[in-house]
Write an enzyme that holds these catalytic residues in place. Structure first.
Site, PDB file in Angstrom:
ATOM      1  N   HIS A 197       5.601   9.413   5.928  1.00 25.52           N
ATOM      2  CA  HIS A 197       4.937   9.454   4.612  1.00 25.52           C
ATOM      3  C   HIS A 197       3.446   9.158   4.779  1.00 25.52           C
ATOM      4  O   HIS A 197       3.009   8.716   5.839  1.00 25.52           O
ATOM      5  CB  HIS A 197       5.531   8.391   3.667  1.00 25.52           C
ATOM      6  CG  HIS A 197       5.248   6.998   4.119  1.00 25.52           C
ATOM      7  ND1 HIS A 197       5.921   6.394   5.172  1.00 25.52           N
ATOM      8  CD2 HIS A 197       4.344   6.069   3.696  1.00 25.52           C
ATOM      9  CE1 HIS A 197       5.443   5.189   5.364  1.00 25.52           C
ATOM     10  NE2 HIS A 197       4.477   4.958   4.498  1.00 25.52           N
ATOM     11  N   ASP A 199       0.402   6.841   2.620  1.00 22.19           N
ATOM     12  CA  ASP A 199       0.364   5.801   1.582  1.00 22.19           C
ATOM     13  C   ASP A 199      -0.445   6.327   0.402  1.00 22.19           C
ATOM     14  O   ASP A 199      -1.559   6.829   0.571  1.00 22.19           O
ATOM     15  CB  ASP A 199      -0.275   4.515   2.138  1.00 22.19           C
ATOM     16  CG  ASP A 199       0.610   3.843   3.185  1.00 22.19           C
ATOM     17  OD1 ASP A 199       1.817   4.159   3.235  1.00 22.19           O
ATOM     18  OD2 ASP A 199       0.093   3.010   3.958  1.00 22.19           O
ATOM     19  N   HIS A 254       2.628   8.564   8.660  1.00 26.32           N
ATOM     20  CA  HIS A 254       3.119   7.590   9.627  1.00 26.32           C
ATOM     21  C   HIS A 254       4.565   7.240   9.317  1.00 26.32           C
ATOM     22  O   HIS A 254       5.084   7.614   8.261  1.00 26.32           O
ATOM     23  CB  HIS A 254       2.218   6.340   9.615  1.00 26.32           C
ATOM     24  CG  HIS A 254       2.025   5.723   8.261  1.00 26.32           C
ATOM     25  ND1 HIS A 254       1.150   6.245   7.314  1.00 26.32           N
ATOM     26  CD2 HIS A 254       2.621   4.660   7.663  1.00 26.32           C
ATOM     27  CE1 HIS A 254       1.200   5.516   6.222  1.00 26.32           C
ATOM     28  NE2 HIS A 254       2.097   4.549   6.390  1.00 26.32           N
ATOM     29  N   ARG A 264      11.742  -6.234  13.860  1.00 26.50           N
ATOM     30  CA  ARG A 264      10.335  -5.997  13.532  1.00 26.50           C
ATOM     31  C   ARG A 264      10.124  -6.448  12.095  1.00 26.50           C
ATOM     32  O   ARG A 264      10.949  -6.177  11.231  1.00 26.50           O
ATOM     33  CB  ARG A 264      10.020  -4.504  13.646  1.00 26.50           C
ATOM     34  CG  ARG A 264       8.651  -4.129  13.085  1.00 26.50           C
ATOM     35  CD  ARG A 264       8.347  -2.651  13.334  1.00 26.50           C
ATOM     36  NE  ARG A 264       7.144  -2.197  12.662  1.00 26.50           N
ATOM     37  CZ  ARG A 264       5.905  -2.357  13.129  1.00 26.50           C
ATOM     38  NH1 ARG A 264       5.716  -3.004  14.269  1.00 26.50           N
ATOM     39  NH2 ARG A 264       4.862  -1.904  12.463  1.00 26.50           N
TER      40      ARG A 264
HETATM   41  C1  LIG Z   1      10.314   7.442  -2.038  1.00 26.97           C
HETATM   42  C2  LIG Z   1       9.333   6.726  -2.503  1.00 26.97           C
HETATM   43  C3  LIG Z   1       9.106   5.276  -2.143  1.00 26.97           C
HETATM   44  C4  LIG Z   1       7.665   5.047  -2.558  1.00 26.97           C
HETATM   45  C5  LIG Z   1       7.663   5.839  -3.851  1.00 26.97           C
HETATM   46  C6  LIG Z   1       8.245   7.184  -3.410  1.00 26.97           C
HETATM   47  O1  LIG Z   1       8.738   7.982  -4.446  1.00 26.97           O
HETATM   48  C7  LIG Z   1       7.161   7.942  -2.617  1.00 26.97           C
HETATM   49  C8  LIG Z   1       6.114   6.979  -2.001  1.00 26.97           C
HETATM   50  C9  LIG Z   1       6.718   5.663  -1.485  1.00 26.97           C
HETATM   51  C10 LIG Z   1       5.680   4.597  -1.169  1.00 26.97           C
HETATM   52  C11 LIG Z   1       5.159   4.641   0.290  1.00 26.97           C
HETATM   53  C12 LIG Z   1       4.127   3.525   0.474  1.00 26.97           C
HETATM   54  C13 LIG Z   1       4.547   2.193  -0.143  1.00 26.97           C
HETATM   55  O2  LIG Z   1       5.527   1.596   0.705  1.00 26.97           O
HETATM   56  C14 LIG Z   1       5.149   2.373  -1.569  1.00 26.97           C
HETATM   57  C15 LIG Z   1       5.401   1.024  -2.214  1.00 26.97           C
HETATM   58  C16 LIG Z   1       4.271   3.260  -2.377  1.00 26.97           C
HETATM   59  O3  LIG Z   1       3.433   2.941  -3.185  1.00 26.97           O
HETATM   60  O4  LIG Z   1       4.602   4.586  -2.128  1.00 26.97           O
HETATM   61  C17 LIG Z   1       6.381   3.290  -1.441  1.00 26.97           C
HETATM   62  C18 LIG Z   1       7.192   3.584  -2.728  1.00 26.97           C
HETATM   63  C19 LIG Z   1       8.374   2.618  -2.912  1.00 26.97           C
HETATM   64  O5  LIG Z   1       8.958   2.132  -1.931  1.00 26.97           O
HETATM   65  O6  LIG Z   1       8.745   2.390  -4.063  1.00 26.97           O
HETATM   66  O1  LIG Z   2       6.483  -1.152   9.018  1.00 23.48           O
HETATM   67  C1  LIG Z   2       5.516  -0.477   9.306  1.00 23.48           C
HETATM   68  O2  LIG Z   2       4.880  -0.635  10.337  1.00 23.48           O
HETATM   69  C2  LIG Z   2       5.041   0.613   8.373  1.00 23.48           C
HETATM   70  C3  LIG Z   2       5.459   0.419   6.951  1.00 23.48           C
HETATM   71  C4  LIG Z   2       4.850   1.413   6.018  1.00 23.48           C
HETATM   72  O3  LIG Z   2       4.340   2.412   6.433  1.00 23.48           O
HETATM   73  C5  LIG Z   2       4.881   1.147   4.578  1.00 23.48           C
HETATM   74  O4  LIG Z   2       5.464   0.127   4.157  1.00 23.48           O
HETATM   75  O5  LIG Z   2       4.303   1.972   3.824  1.00 23.48           O
HETATM   76 FE   LIG Z   3       3.059   3.373   4.901  1.00 21.56          FE
END
Ligand SMILES: C=C1C[C@]23C[C@@]1(O)CC[C@H]2[C@@]12CC[C@H](O)[C@@](C)(C(=O)O1)[C@H]2[C@@H]3C(=O)O
Ligand SMILES: O=C(O)CCC(=O)C(=O)O
Ligand SMILES: [Fe+2]
Length: 323
Positions: A197, A199, A254, A264
Site C-alpha cells: 500500500h 500511506d 511498501h 516485529r
Molecule cells: C484497507 C484499508 C486500511 C486503511 C484504510 C483502507 O481502506 C485503505 C488504506 C489503509 C491505511 C494504510 C495506512 C494506515 O495504516 C491506515 C490507518 C490509513 O490511514 O490508511 C490504514 C487504514 C486502516 O487500517 O484503517
Molecule cells: O510495520 C511496518 O513496518 C509498516 C507498517 C505500515 O506500513 C503501516 O502501518 O502503514
Molecule cells: Fe504504511
C-alpha cells in the site's frame, strides 16, 4: 492446501537497499538538500539524532508489548484493537494492531481509552507529541529545501488542533514455515504481515524494534527490504505530500513481512490535515518540468472517503489526476 495466512505468490525480485540517512544535527542547508533528494528518489529516509528521548521511546514500546502480551479475550474488548483484518474491505494480514486517533496529542485524550493503565496513556501521549513535533520539523525542512516561500505551508496542516492524525501499533508475531517455497531467495519468509500500500496522509514517522520486515517497492515487481534501525525513525512521503509537491516527492508503496523467529513491532504516526483542508500544490511547485497541476484540488475528507472505501493495495491517488 491453501495456507491460513497471506503469502506473496507473484514472481518478485528481492533487492535489499540502504535508505538515505539524514542527521538532523548536521548543517541545515545540507539537511534540506538531502531530504529533498531522498523524497524524490526513494520516498523514504531514516532520521538520526532526532531529539526524541530514548526513554520516551522505550516506555512507549514497553507498554505496547505489555498490551500485545495480554490474553486475546482481553485485547478484543478494546474497540481500537484489530487482528488480521485490515480496514473494512476484506484485507487480511498476519498482524494485530491498535489504531488510535492522535489528535490532539494530549494526555487527557488517551486517558479515555477504557481498560488501559494510566502508564499507557502517559507514555503514548509523550511519544505522540514527540513524533508530531518531529514531523513538523521535517515538513518545514522540506518546504525550505523546495523553496516554498511559506515554510509552514505543510507543517501547519498537522499542527492544527483539528488535524486528523493517527497512531498505529503493529505487532507481527513470528510465523515458522518449513516449506522452502515460503522463503524468498534471501531466506526471508514470504508471509505478509501488512500488505502492499501507500500511506494516504501527508507524512509517516515509523519506528520499529530491531526485527526486519519493512520492504519498499521502487520499481514494479521489485521489493527492497530495508534494515531496521531502532535508534532511527523511518520517514515516508504520504499521498497528500506527493500531491502538494506536484509529484516531485513520491509516495512509495511498501509492505511488512513477518519474521520466522522473532516478533516485529512497529509504531507509525500518520500526520494528516484537518478534514476540510484543501489539498493543492503551492504555485512554486509548478515549474517548466511540471508546467501544470498534476492533481485536481480536493479536501482530505474527500480523499479519506475514497481511501477507506477501497482495498489496501489500490492506487487511489490516480483517481485525482488531472486529465
Ligand atoms: C484497507 C484499508 C486500511 C486503511 C484504510 C483502507 O481502506 C485503505 C488504506 C489503509 C491505511 C494504510 C495506512 C494506515 O495504516 C491506515 C490507518 C490509513 O490511514 O490508511 C490504514 C487504514 C486502516 O487500517 O484503517
Ligand atoms: O510495520 C511496518 O513496518 C509498516 C507498517 C505500515 O506500513 C503501516 O502501518 O502503514
Ligand atoms: Fe504504511
Amino acid at each position: 492446501m491453501v495456507a491460513p495466512f497471506p503469502i506473496s505468490t507473484r514472481s518478485e525480485k528481492i533487492l535489499p537497499i540502504d535508505l538515505p540517512v539524514v542527521d538532523l544535527t548536521a548543517e541545515r542547508s545540507m539537511v534540506t538538500k538531502l531530504i529533498v533528494k531522498a523524497c524524490e528518489e526513494y520516498g523514504f529516509f531514516n532520521v538520526i539524532n532526532h531529539g526524541i528521548p530514548r526513554d520516551t521511546i522505550a516506555e512507549m514500546e514497553e507498554t505496547a508489548f505489555d498490551f500485545f502480551a495480554k490474553p486475546m479475550a482481553q485485547k478484543k474488548q478494546l474497540a481500537l484493537y484489530g487482528c488480521k483484518n485490515i480496514g473494512f474491505n476484506g484485507d487480511m494480514g498476519e498482524v494485530e494492531y491498535l489504531l488510535l486517533s492522535a489528535t490532539p496529542p494530549s494526555i487527557s485524550h488517551f486517558k479515555n481509552i477504557s481498560n488501559m493503565p494510566s502508564k499507557f496513556s502517559s507514555s503514548v501521549s509523550a511519544y505522540t507529541e514527540g513524533v508530531r513535533e518531529l514531523a513538523c520539523e521535517i515538513l518545514e525542512l522540506m518546504a525550505e529545501g523546495l523553496g516554498v516561500p511559506d515554510t509552514w505551508f505543510f507543517s501547519r496542516l498537522i499542527r492544527e488542533v483539528d488535524s486528523d492524525s493517527v497512531l498505529r501499533f503493529n505487532h507481527y508475531p513470528p510465523i515458522i514455515l518449513n516449506n522452502k517455497d515460503c522463503k524468498d531467495n534471501h531466506n526471508h519468509t514470504k508471509v505478509i504481515g501488512f500488505g502492499e500500500h501507500s500511506d494516504p496522509q501527508i507524512l509517516t514517522i515509523l519506528r520499529s524494534n530491531d526485527v526486519g520486515g519493512l520492504q519498499i517497492s521502487l520499481q514494479d515487481g521489485v521489493w527492497n527490504p530495508v534494515a531496521p534501525d531502532p535508534s532511527a525513525f523511518c520517514v515516508n512521503v504520504g499521498d497528500l505530500l506527493q500531491v502538494m509537491t506536484n509529484g516531485r516527492f513520491v509516495s512509495v508503496r511498501h509492505r511488512a513481512m513477518t519474521n520466522s523467529h522473532k516478533s516485529r513491532m512497529s509504531v507509525a504516526y500518520f500526520g494528516g490535515p484537518p478534514l476540510d483542508a484543501c489539498i493543492v500544490a503551492p504555485p512554486v511547485m509548478v515549474t517548466p518540468e511540471r508546467p501544470s497541476l498534476l492533481f485536481k484540488p480536493f479536501t482530505w475528507a474527500e480523499y479519506k472517503k475514497v481511501t477507506y472505501s477501497m482495498r489496501l493495495g489500490e492506487h487511489r491517488i490516480d483517481l485525482f489526476r488531472s486529465n
